[in-house]
Design a protein around this motif. Sequence first.
Motif, PDB file in Angstrom:
ATOM      1  N   HIS A 165      -6.408  32.564  27.433  1.00  0.00           N
ATOM      2  CA  HIS A 165      -5.210  31.732  27.581  1.00  0.00           C
ATOM      3  C   HIS A 165      -4.466  32.088  28.874  1.00  0.00           C
ATOM      4  O   HIS A 165      -4.281  33.268  29.179  1.00  0.00           O
ATOM      5  N   PHE A 190       4.639  26.715  28.430  1.00  0.00           N
ATOM      6  CA  PHE A 190       3.674  25.962  27.634  1.00  0.00           C
ATOM      7  C   PHE A 190       4.403  25.063  26.640  1.00  0.00           C
ATOM      8  O   PHE A 190       5.493  25.386  26.163  1.00  0.00           O
ATOM      9  N   TYR A 192       4.352  23.037  23.084  1.00  0.00           N
ATOM     10  CA  TYR A 192       3.728  23.027  21.755  1.00  0.00           C
ATOM     11  C   TYR A 192       2.950  21.731  21.525  1.00  0.00           C
ATOM     12  O   TYR A 192       1.763  21.758  21.193  1.00  0.00           O
ATOM     13  N   LYS A 202      -2.081  19.305  22.754  1.00  0.00           N
ATOM     14  CA  LYS A 202      -1.613  20.574  22.209  1.00  0.00           C
ATOM     15  C   LYS A 202      -1.560  21.661  23.275  1.00  0.00           C
ATOM     16  O   LYS A 202      -2.470  21.778  24.088  1.00  0.00           O
ATOM     17  N   ASP A 203      -0.498  22.461  23.233  1.00  0.00           N
ATOM     18  CA  ASP A 203      -0.371  23.661  24.062  1.00  0.00           C
ATOM     19  C   ASP A 203      -0.623  23.350  25.537  1.00  0.00           C
ATOM     20  O   ASP A 203      -1.467  23.969  26.183  1.00  0.00           O
ATOM     21  N   GLU A 269      -4.956  22.927  28.977  1.00  0.00           N
ATOM     22  CA  GLU A 269      -5.712  24.180  28.988  1.00  0.00           C
ATOM     23  C   GLU A 269      -7.195  23.937  28.734  1.00  0.00           C
ATOM     24  O   GLU A 269      -7.575  22.964  28.077  1.00  0.00           O
TER      25      GLU A 269
END
Length: 295
Positions: A165, A190, A192, A202-203, A269
């Motif tokens: 990450h 980041f 959520y 997401k993320d 990501e």
Amino acid sequence: MRKPLVAAFFALAIAGAGAAPAVAAPMSAAPAASASAIAVKADTKAAAPTLKAVNLAGTVALSNCSGSVIRFPKSLDTDPALVLSNGHCLSTGFPEPGEVLVNQASSRTFGLLNSSGTRVATLRASKLAYGTMTDTDVSIYQLTSTYAAIRSSYGISALTVQDTHPTAGTAITVASGYWKTLYNCSIDGFVYRMKEGDWTWKDSVRYTSACQTIGGTSGSPVIDQSTGKVVAVNNTGNEDGERCTENNPCEVDASGNVVVRKGINYAQEIYQIPACFTTGNQLNLSASGCTLPRP
């Protein structure tokens, strides 16, 4: 999405492409540098002296977006090379929410750039290995060439994907092969959940304000300046201050609170992707540790 927009002009040519792209960012948004030069959008904060000078080697120009030749930590030189871009950059249009495309035949081409932004080759896909806009916004093409063949012929190595990450505060470069432009800033934090139109991601990675990416930068690798590894893929930004509409993503926290940040840009990501590609760079969504959405 930092999706390419319908061209307001057709005379702009990507150097070496031989023809104007079918779609491009509007003229008012185009970087001021000439097509043969690398324009650098730099963060005003001084970078630490240990940071590397990121360049355009290994990036690619798609017909409508940006991308990069990537490898995973366990990829072999003899494996077929892969190209990373966005799911919304697919030539077939945006995947629907919940739609996942796997191992579809493709002959799409990519203009390979060297460190100075010169197009040195045309690479060709054999298939779309994976593509979706669900949870993330990613496309991964398998090429007809191996990593070894590309390096031997053109002296260019693939960019390695980081399999952990990313970290807030990391100095990064968004490297656009479409515009031959480097945007330097840092990871601000980041998100959520990020909502844009019908899609939810997401993320997501939020940039500091210095990375003012534009249409055509979609799919650009987000490179950690200290390691040279790819930590995310550039995909969107809030253009008009609207709430959760196309080209105006909003941030949603775990409690459902919504925040809109006009002028701030984002990436998705990719650290979870290497676990989904096994021997021979072949996609295996059932592999241990693979969390990508399945068809």
